[in-house]
Design an enzyme around this catalytic site. Structure first.
Site, PDB file in Angstrom:
ATOM      1  N   ASN A 157       3.887   1.437  -1.118  1.00  0.00           N
ATOM      2  CA  ASN A 157       4.518   1.496  -2.438  1.00  0.00           C
ATOM      3  C   ASN A 157       3.620   2.215  -3.436  1.00  0.00           C
ATOM      4  OD1 ASN A 157       6.640  -0.035  -1.446  1.00  0.00           O
ATOM      5  ND2 ASN A 157       6.031  -1.923  -2.466  1.00  0.00           N
ATOM      6  N   GLY A 161       4.433  -4.773  -9.636  1.00  0.00           N
ATOM      7  CA  GLY A 161       2.976  -4.757  -9.603  1.00  0.00           C
ATOM      8  C   GLY A 161       2.418  -3.534  -8.899  1.00  0.00           C
ATOM      9  N   ASP A 162       3.054  -3.157  -7.793  1.00  0.00           N
ATOM     10  CA  ASP A 162       2.605  -1.962  -7.069  1.00  0.00           C
ATOM     11  C   ASP A 162       2.825  -0.710  -7.908  1.00  0.00           C
ATOM     12  OD1 ASP A 162       2.044  -3.626  -4.899  1.00  0.00           O
ATOM     13  OD2 ASP A 162       4.023  -3.307  -4.002  1.00  0.00           O
ATOM     14  N   GLY A 201       8.171  -5.179  -6.629  1.00  0.00           N
ATOM     15  CA  GLY A 201       7.526  -3.872  -6.627  1.00  0.00           C
ATOM     16  C   GLY A 201       6.942  -3.458  -7.957  1.00  0.00           C
ATOM     17  N   SER A 229      -3.526 -10.653 -11.120  1.00  0.00           N
ATOM     18  CA  SER A 229      -2.884 -11.477 -12.132  1.00  0.00           C
ATOM     19  C   SER A 229      -3.865 -12.576 -12.524  1.00  0.00           C
ATOM     20  CB  SER A 229      -1.600 -12.098 -11.580  1.00  0.00           C
ATOM     21  OG  SER A 229      -1.918 -13.089 -10.607  1.00  0.00           O
ATOM     22  N   GLU A 255       0.828  -1.213   0.000  1.00  0.00           N
ATOM     23  CA  GLU A 255       0.000   0.000   0.000  1.00  0.00           C
ATOM     24  C   GLU A 255       0.865   1.267   0.000  1.00  0.00           C
ATOM     25  OE1 GLU A 255      -2.072  -3.469   1.766  1.00  0.00           O
ATOM     26  OE2 GLU A 255      -0.195  -2.435   2.299  1.00  0.00           O
ATOM     27  N   ASP A 261      11.863  -1.912  -3.239  1.00  0.00           N
ATOM     28  CA  ASP A 261      10.414  -1.999  -3.377  1.00  0.00           C
ATOM     29  C   ASP A 261       9.812  -0.719  -3.947  1.00  0.00           C
ATOM     30  OD1 ASP A 261      10.596  -4.498  -2.130  1.00  0.00           O
ATOM     31  OD2 ASP A 261       8.676  -4.189  -1.132  1.00  0.00           O
ATOM     32  N   ASN A 299      -3.470  -9.216  -4.836  1.00  0.00           N
ATOM     33  CA  ASN A 299      -2.210  -9.391  -4.111  1.00  0.00           C
ATOM     34  C   ASN A 299      -2.221 -10.600  -3.164  1.00  0.00           C
ATOM     35  OD1 ASN A 299       0.299  -8.138  -4.277  1.00  0.00           O
ATOM     36  ND2 ASN A 299      -0.512  -6.163  -3.614  1.00  0.00           N
TER      37      ASN A 299
END
Length: 309
Positions: free
Chosen positions: A39, A252-253, A250, A193, A37, A289, A165
């Site tokens: 990130n 994906g974030d 990191g 995903s 979060e 990250d 996630n």
């Protein structure tokens, strides 16, 4: 402060082995912070958006570092000090392809988040409330905080964003599936995903199956294959960018941050996906990250001036 992103969850200290190879052979380590979060909040702030992060931290040096680092990144930081310790994660890259993360977070300050920690006015005044499927896995009180916050935001007409996630080290697929399905059914925007989505929807047309649960904006993150989306009934897709991967953690974030930052800026769906792909690609070229979260100028250097806003 103009309305922007509000998010909450656990951010931990991050002990990372430098170099590649078995942990026992590491010669040096770096110490940073990491949390899905925070990130995303940092990523949104770097792209010029307003972002607020809330979380519990311990009365220790790691907790103080987390609060100062997030605030220094331009994020409005609401750190609640808890009597328990700040969680830690230890990460090493066993090979150039695979990273391994060990968590030390059971009973941590972050896991003790509760509904009372999240002020209703923060949720009601936001433009987007963003949560992840990590927080409900931490404890019963953390799960209650997520669902209560989502309902408060929905009642106020605030858009709810959910990044599925799934973390197998935190809970089983059996335990996670019904909770994640329930959470996604309450969202306006969902990121997942294909593998995460298939925990609780049928495989095949994953985007359509997720949309059937209720979200108007479904974005399927598919790593090196790019992304596909079903946004207000319109199908879109973007190929991944070719970059040199230094650290995949990191990404994906960063992708989520790029999409939400553009949504806050009023960009069209295709523009949001373009920025999301570029932000995720840029993040993997830098270790850490959130340290690699790009600015608009960084993205312009990567893919062109169309990302400047």
């Amino acid at each position: 402060m103009s309305p922007g992103l509000f998010t909450f969850g656990e951010t931990m200290g991050l002990v990372a082995a430098d170099g590649i190879g078995p942990l026992g052979h590491a010669k040096s380590f770096s110490f940073g912070i990491g949390g899905a979060e925070s990130n995303v909040a940092i990523g949104v702030a770097r792209l010029g958006g307003e972002a607020t992060w809330l979380g519990r931290v311990g009365p220790d040096a790691t907790g103080a570092l987390i609060a100062s680092r997030i605030a220094a990144a331009g994020v409005r930081t609401l750190a609640v000090t808890d009597e328990s310790f700040t969680g830690l994660m230890v990460r090493h890259r066993r090979s150039g392809e695979f990273a391994q993360v060990d968590y030390h977070r059971a009973g941590s300050a972050g896991s003790r988040l509760s509904p009372a920690d999240v002020p209703a006015h923060e949720l009601q005044d936001a433009s987007i409330v963003h949560v992840t499927g990590i927080t409900p896995a931490l404890s019963g009180t953390a799960r209650a905080a997520v669902f209560q916050s989502v309902e408060t935001a929905r009642a106020a007409g605030v858009a709810v964003s959910v990044d599925v996630n799934f973390r197998a080290k935190l809970w089983s697929r059996f335990d996670a599936a019904p909770v994640l399905r329930d959470l996604v059914s309450r969202a306006d925007i969902v990121f997942a995903s294909p593998e995460e989505a298939e925990l609780f929807v049928d495989p095949g047309d994953v985007a359509a199956n997720l949309a059937e649960l209720g979200p108007a904006e479904v974005i399927v993150k598919d790593g090196g294959r790019g992304c596909s989306a079903l946004i207000e009934g319109v199908r879109l897709s973007k190929a991944a960018l070719s970059v040199t991967v230094v650290d995949p953690v990191g990404a994906g974030d960063a992708f989520v941050a790029g999409y939400l930052a553009d949504r806050l800026a009023g960009a069209a769906p295709e523009e949001r996906l373009t920025t999301a792909i570029a932000t995720g690609a840029f993040a993997v070229t830098v270790p850490g990250d959130c340290e690699g979260a790009p600015t608009r100028d960084d993205l312009a250097a990567l893919i062109g001036d169309d990302v400047r806003r």
